[in-house]
Design a protein around this motif. Structure first.
Motif, PDB file in Angstrom:
ATOM      1  N   THR A   1       0.789  -1.223   0.000  1.00  0.00           N
ATOM      2  CA  THR A   1       0.000   0.000   0.000  1.00  0.00           C
ATOM      3  C   THR A   1       0.826   1.281   0.000  1.00  0.00           C
ATOM      4  O   THR A   1       0.358   2.319  -0.437  1.00  0.00           O
ATOM      5  N   ARG A   2       2.073   1.210   0.486  1.00  0.00           N
ATOM      6  CA  ARG A   2       2.845   2.449   0.583  1.00  0.00           C
ATOM      7  C   ARG A   2       3.600   2.716  -0.715  1.00  0.00           C
ATOM      8  O   ARG A   2       4.188   1.811  -1.298  1.00  0.00           O
ATOM      9  N   ARG A   3       3.599   3.952  -1.110  1.00  0.00           N
ATOM     10  CA  ARG A   3       4.369   4.288  -2.301  1.00  0.00           C
ATOM     11  C   ARG A   3       5.847   4.372  -1.948  1.00  0.00           C
ATOM     12  O   ARG A   3       6.715   3.948  -2.683  1.00  0.00           O
ATOM     13  N   VAL A   4       6.133   4.922  -0.774  1.00  0.00           N
ATOM     14  CA  VAL A   4       7.516   5.041  -0.319  1.00  0.00           C
ATOM     15  C   VAL A   4       7.722   4.041   0.822  1.00  0.00           C
ATOM     16  O   VAL A   4       6.973   4.065   1.794  1.00  0.00           O
ATOM     17  N   PRO A   5       8.705   3.150   0.686  1.00  0.00           N
ATOM     18  CA  PRO A   5       8.901   2.176   1.760  1.00  0.00           C
ATOM     19  C   PRO A   5       9.343   2.845   3.069  1.00  0.00           C
ATOM     20  O   PRO A   5       9.924   3.934   3.050  1.00  0.00           O
ATOM     21  N   THR A   6       9.046   2.189   4.190  1.00  0.00           N
ATOM     22  CA  THR A   6       9.465   2.741   5.483  1.00  0.00           C
ATOM     23  C   THR A   6      10.979   2.644   5.606  1.00  0.00           C
ATOM     24  O   THR A   6      11.628   1.855   4.909  1.00  0.00           O
ATOM     25  N   ALA A   7      11.536   3.427   6.520  1.00  0.00           N
ATOM     26  CA  ALA A   7      12.984   3.392   6.764  1.00  0.00           C
ATOM     27  C   ALA A   7      13.394   1.991   7.192  1.00  0.00           C
ATOM     28  O   ALA A   7      14.451   1.477   6.798  1.00  0.00           O
ATOM     29  N   GLU A   8      12.513   1.371   7.987  1.00  0.00           N
ATOM     30  CA  GLU A   8      12.822   0.017   8.451  1.00  0.00           C
ATOM     31  C   GLU A   8      12.888  -0.946   7.270  1.00  0.00           C
ATOM     32  O   GLU A   8      13.801  -1.761   7.174  1.00  0.00           O
ATOM     33  N   ALA A   9      11.913  -0.820   6.353  1.00  0.00           N
ATOM     34  CA  ALA A   9      11.889  -1.713   5.199  1.00  0.00           C
ATOM     35  C   ALA A   9      13.142  -1.534   4.360  1.00  0.00           C
ATOM     36  O   ALA A   9      13.726  -2.508   3.868  1.00  0.00           O
ATOM     37  N   ILE A  10      13.584  -0.290   4.227  1.00  0.00           N
ATOM     38  CA  ILE A  10      14.793  -0.038   3.437  1.00  0.00           C
ATOM     39  C   ILE A  10      16.013  -0.674   4.104  1.00  0.00           C
ATOM     40  O   ILE A  10      16.813  -1.349   3.466  1.00  0.00           O
ATOM     41  N   SER A  11      16.126  -0.509   5.419  1.00  0.00           N
ATOM     42  CA  SER A  11      17.313  -1.056   6.075  1.00  0.00           C
ATOM     43  C   SER A  11      17.270  -2.583   6.108  1.00  0.00           C
ATOM     44  O   SER A  11      18.292  -3.246   6.005  1.00  0.00           O
ATOM     45  N   MET A  12      16.059  -3.148   6.207  1.00  0.00           N
ATOM     46  CA  MET A  12      15.952  -4.605   6.187  1.00  0.00           C
ATOM     47  C   MET A  12      16.333  -5.164   4.810  1.00  0.00           C
ATOM     48  O   MET A  12      17.005  -6.177   4.704  1.00  0.00           O
ATOM     49  N   ALA A  13      15.884  -4.468   3.768  1.00  0.00           N
ATOM     50  CA  ALA A  13      16.227  -4.912   2.416  1.00  0.00           C
ATOM     51  C   ALA A  13      17.734  -4.790   2.189  1.00  0.00           C
ATOM     52  O   ALA A  13      18.369  -5.681   1.611  1.00  0.00           O
ATOM     53  N   ALA A  14      18.310  -3.696   2.696  1.00  0.00           N
ATOM     54  CA  ALA A  14      19.748  -3.491   2.527  1.00  0.00           C
ATOM     55  C   ALA A  14      20.520  -4.574   3.275  1.00  0.00           C
ATOM     56  O   ALA A  14      21.487  -5.149   2.766  1.00  0.00           O
ATOM     57  N   ALA A  15      20.071  -4.874   4.487  1.00  0.00           N
ATOM     58  CA  ALA A  15      20.758  -5.904   5.266  1.00  0.00           C
ATOM     59  C   ALA A  15      20.654  -7.255   4.576  1.00  0.00           C
ATOM     60  O   ALA A  15      21.611  -8.028   4.546  1.00  0.00           O
ATOM     61  N   SER A  16      19.488  -7.522   4.005  1.00  0.00           N
ATOM     62  CA  SER A  16      19.295  -8.792   3.314  1.00  0.00           C
ATOM     63  C   SER A  16      20.253  -8.895   2.128  1.00  0.00           C
ATOM     64  O   SER A  16      20.913  -9.913   1.913  1.00  0.00           O
ATOM     65  N   TRP A  17      20.348  -7.802   1.362  1.00  0.00           N
ATOM     66  CA  TRP A  17      21.236  -7.791   0.191  1.00  0.00           C
ATOM     67  C   TRP A  17      22.682  -8.018   0.637  1.00  0.00           C
ATOM     68  O   TRP A  17      23.420  -8.813   0.082  1.00  0.00           O
ATOM     69  N   THR A  18      23.072  -7.305   1.683  1.00  0.00           N
ATOM     70  CA  THR A  18      24.448  -7.417   2.168  1.00  0.00           C
ATOM     71  C   THR A  18      24.743  -8.836   2.653  1.00  0.00           C
ATOM     72  O   THR A  18      25.778  -9.421   2.343  1.00  0.00           O
ATOM     73  N   MET A  19      23.798  -9.374   3.414  1.00  0.00           N
ATOM     74  CA  MET A  19      24.057 -10.663   4.050  1.00  0.00           C
ATOM     75  C   MET A  19      23.835 -11.848   3.125  1.00  0.00           C
ATOM     76  O   MET A  19      24.157 -12.975   3.479  1.00  0.00           O
ATOM     77  N   ALA A  20      23.270 -11.590   1.955  1.00  0.00           N
ATOM     78  CA  ALA A  20      23.080 -12.694   1.015  1.00  0.00           C
ATOM     79  C   ALA A  20      24.408 -13.089   0.369  1.00  0.00           C
ATOM     80  O   ALA A  20      24.490 -14.075  -0.351  1.00  0.00           O
TER      81      ALA A  20
END
Ligand code: SF4
Lengths: 253, 525
Positions: free
Chosen positions: B441-460
């Motif tokens: 529903t959100r057009r702009v992701p939350t700060a938490e969502a951004i950091s979680m996605a970044a952490a996932s990318w890094t840790m993959a």
């Protein structure tokens, strides 16, 4: 057990980055007991923080990475009840949520061979006296995931009781959560702090000089509080106590 | 699926002519069971949503030292009582397993069993009403009371009627409802809200209750003490007259037995027995999940419930009634079956077992979060661990988005639940549902969502992860202090400031584990 047991160490992202001594201690104990320890360098994180915060989609590559990295080993050991809890009870759920049944089954197969350190020592190696020496007064916080997700029971206590020179003092209301809960500590900081305060007073009433546990995350929480209040009580991981010997005593954290 | 609101049975006028009543005895559940519509409890009616998020609401409670003492004392007492009586039962684990199996089976066949219940209640002379939501249930009950000509009703404590805010709806229609359970009366007199499923006034101590009674009960002895027996006596005196004059009783139900059409209320004070037997008309409002298939199944639950709930071996009053009997008890019996979001819960395979709950409140009493934050912090009438999973599912996750996070996932609730509801796993599931809903529903992701996605990318990827670790060691310089406290960080920026408000943070070491391994063991594996 035929031959030398070969163990893959899941050091956990937290111990890798912030508490390397916990990883080194785990290696030392396992090697002292005759295991061949391997550290698969492709490992990163089990994905628990993502899963418990609701980011299962972002956890999926981490689950896949864990399975691919560790699948070739007969036994995976981690110095963390909550990471093993995640591997055992959450990985397959995440895979299934996104329709990857094959990955879910591989994850379940691997989960059955993944152990928390005290489980591996007591259940698989069949040892309670690991030849450690630690001349300090210690109280033990059993941590929720070890206790209730894995059901390790009093295995850690059996290991501690066999440590030379260690005086174990019972922790009142030991089974109550310390209030960490991953992002709970930040999202619900006030409630978390209230729980921490009670855990700290329980620790302080024991008069112990060391509060031990089997999870670096809970120890970081309890230890962070004890240090902030300058209580003079330190937190030490079970692995570090078990690694400590008369020749190589554990460093004072 | 959704349960269609229909009214059938002896002498019941048919409401909403469009819906043809199904013939009694003919079980045709498909029409109303397989509709793929997920309907949540509507907004604007009932008590399932709070005004504040959990962390905000908890803050005030945590600072209330009297409340903390009251809750700490009460939950510890009841926890110990429960542990003692549960420990006496050799086959407790087998009972829990049976309780779970019966409820799982009930939910799997719910439409069919409800139809069976309806047929049997009707055959025994009762009238069954189907309420799609709180609004419909309130309308049905208000109309039924109005039809008796009575302006007052006596009530047995019931979560379902609290959930739909029935007392308020009755008051709007000029009908006064008298709560007859002691703790519920305390809440009603204080114009307060319940904070516990079993002990709605758990947040109040004896002295506070004495003060309330002295202020609000007409004709109370001014010398009233805070002795529990004296307080109960004062309440009893106040209520006795109501019991003897009231023409209508309203109750909830702990269980309904599909194969006999029997309803059951278990309680400790005897007020329930009076409300269920003395009035001429009895109206029972029951969530559609309160069903058990057979009479024999009660054996399991009547063992599980009292020991889990009040810590008693048997509850003092177990009332069971089947329809109406001439010359004995109420001569008119109405059963209102309430959906109000329950079929939405049933539709979600991962959350479904939430409906197995028998409202014993054991999970509240062992919950370290509930013990400190109290019941009001949960906003809804369902507090504690069960509330944290039930309320968001009834209302839709976005209306109670902070509740699934109001837990450390410590698992104490799961351990005591008499029907083995895996509350921690459902909390984790609901967090994922919330995050997914936000993503959509959100057009702009939350700060938490951004950091979680970044952490996932890094840790993959281990090499990206290693670079990030190196960068984080820049954190060694963070908050450096001159007081030789070199191993600790006392303040962190951003969201992590909430951590360092009460705890030091560890300073990253000079060398990560993997660097040590590479250096010490030479080669990577
Ligand atoms: S979830 Fe389980 S423990 Fe909690 S109230 Fe319901 S039945 Fe009792």
């Amino acid at each position: 057990m035929a031959g030398r047991p070969r163990v893959a160490l899941l050091v956990t992202c937290l111990a890798d980055t912030l508490f390397p001594d916990v990883g080194k201690a785990s290696v030392a104990v396992l090697e002292r007991l005759g295991c061949e320890v391997v550290f698969p360098a492709a490992q990163t994180c089990c994905g628990q923080a993502h899963i418990n915060t609701g980011y299962q989609r972002d956890a999926l590559p981490l689950v896949r990475g864990f399975v691919e990295t560790f699948e070739g080993f007969d036994a995976v050991v981690a110095p963390s009840g909550s990471c093993v809890g995640s591997v055992r009870h959450q990985h397959a759920i995440v895979a299934r949520r996104f329709g990857d049944e094959a990955l879910a089954q591989r994850a379940e197969g691997l989960a059955a061979r993944t152990y928390e350190l005290s489980e591996y020592l007591v259940d698989v190696l069949g040892v309670t006296d690991v030849g450690a020496s630690y001349p300090h007064t210690v109280t033990y916080h059993p941590t929720c995931h070890s206790l209730r997700m894995l059901g390790v029971g009093d295995k850690p206590l059996a290991l501690l009781r066999a440590v030379h020179g260690l005086q174990l003092v019972e922790l009142p209301a030991a089974e109550e959560c310390c209030g960490f809960g991953g992002t709970f500590a930040v999202k619900n900081a006030d409630t978390s702090t209230a729980m921490l305060a009670d855990k700290m007073s329980a620790v302080l009433t024991t008069g112990a000089e060391v509060c031990a546990a089997s999870d670096s995350s809970c120890l970081m929480h309890i230890g962070g509080g004890l240090s902030r209040l300058k209580t003079g009580v330190r937190t030490v991981h079970l692995a570090e106590i078990l690694a400590s010997t008369d020749d190589v005593p554990a460093g004072v954290a | 699926m959704s349960v269609a609101p229909q009214e059938r049975g002896k002498g019941a006028p048919q409401e909403r002519g469009k819906r043809a009543p199904q013939e009694r005895g003919k079980v045709v559940p498909q029409g109303r069971t397989l509709l793929p519509v997920v309907v949540h409890a509507p907004r604007g009616v009932g008590h399932l949503r709070g005004d504040e998020s959990f962390p905000d609401a908890a803050r005030g409670a945590l600072a209330d030292t009297q409340l903390r003492r009251n809750l700490g004392h009460a939950t510890a007492t009841i926890r110990d009582k429960r542990a003692k009586v549960v420990g006496e039962v050799d086959d407790w684990e087998a009972l829990r397993t049976a309780g779970k199996a019966i409820k799982d089976h009930t939910m799997a066949r719910l439409p069919e069993l409800l139809t069976q219940l309806e047929a049997n209640v009707t055959a025994a002379g009762g009238v069954v009403h189907w309420a799609r939501d709180a609004t419909e249930a309130n309308q049905i009950v208000t109309r039924l009371v109005a039809e008796t000509g009575s302006r007052e009703v006596v009530k047995v404590k019931s979560m379902a009627t609290q959930e739909i805010a029935l007392n308020e709806a009755l008051a709007d229609a000029g009908i006064e409802a008298f709560e007859t359970d002691l703790a519920e009366l305390i809440v009603q007199l204080g114009d307060d809200k319940p904070s516990h499923i079993l002990v709605p006034a758990i947040h109040k101590n004896r002295a506070e209750i004495r003060e309330l009674f002295a202020r609000t009960l007409p004709g109370v002895d001014p010398e009233l003490t805070d002795d529990p027996a004296a307080l109960a006596g004062a309440a009893r005196q106040h209520l006795r007259e109501r019991f003897l004059t009231a023409k209508v009783g309203i109750s909830g139900a702990n269980f309904a037995v599909a194969d006999t059409g029997t309803l059951s209320v278990v309680e400790s004070e005897g007020n329930g027995r009076m409300c269920l037997t003395l009035p001429e008309t009895l109206i029972t409002v029951m969530g559609i999940e309160k069903l058990v298939p057979t009479w024999q199944d009660l054996e399991v639950f009547l063992q599980l419930l009292p020991r889990s709930s009040t810590g008693e071996r048997m509850n003092p009053y177990t009332s069971l009634w089947t329809g109406v009997h001439e010359g004995d008890g109420p001569q008119s019996f109405h059963l209102v079956l309430l959906d109000n979001g329950r079929t939405a819960v049933l539709a979600d395979e991962a959350g479904r077992e939430t409906l197995n709950c028998i409202r014993c409140s054991a999970c509240l009493n062992v919950c370290p979060v509930y013990e400190r934050a109290g019941g009001h912090a949960y906003g809804s009438v369902y507090p504690g661990p069960i509330g944290a999973i039930l309320s968001p599912q009834l209302t839709g996750i976005e209306d109670n988005a902070s509740l699934p996070y109001a837990s450390t996932l410590c698992g104490a609730c799961y351990e005591v639940c008499p029907v083995k509801i895996d509350i921690p796993s459902i909390l984790v599931h609901l967090r994922a549902e919330h995050v997914e809903a936000q993503r959509e529903t959100r057009r702009v992701p939350t700060a938490e969502a951004i950091s979680m996605a970044a952490a996932s990318w890094t840790m993959a990827d281990a090499s990206r992860w290693e670079k990030a670790q190196t960068a984080s060691r820049a954190g060694r310089l963070l908050g450096r202090r001159r007081d030789k406290d070199a191993g600790r960080i006392r303040s962190l920026p951003g969201p992590l400031a909430a951590w360092t408000a009460a705890r030091d943070a560890p300073r990253p070491p000079a060398e990560t584990f993997r660097q040590w391994w590479a250096r010490d063991r030479g080669a990577d594996t």
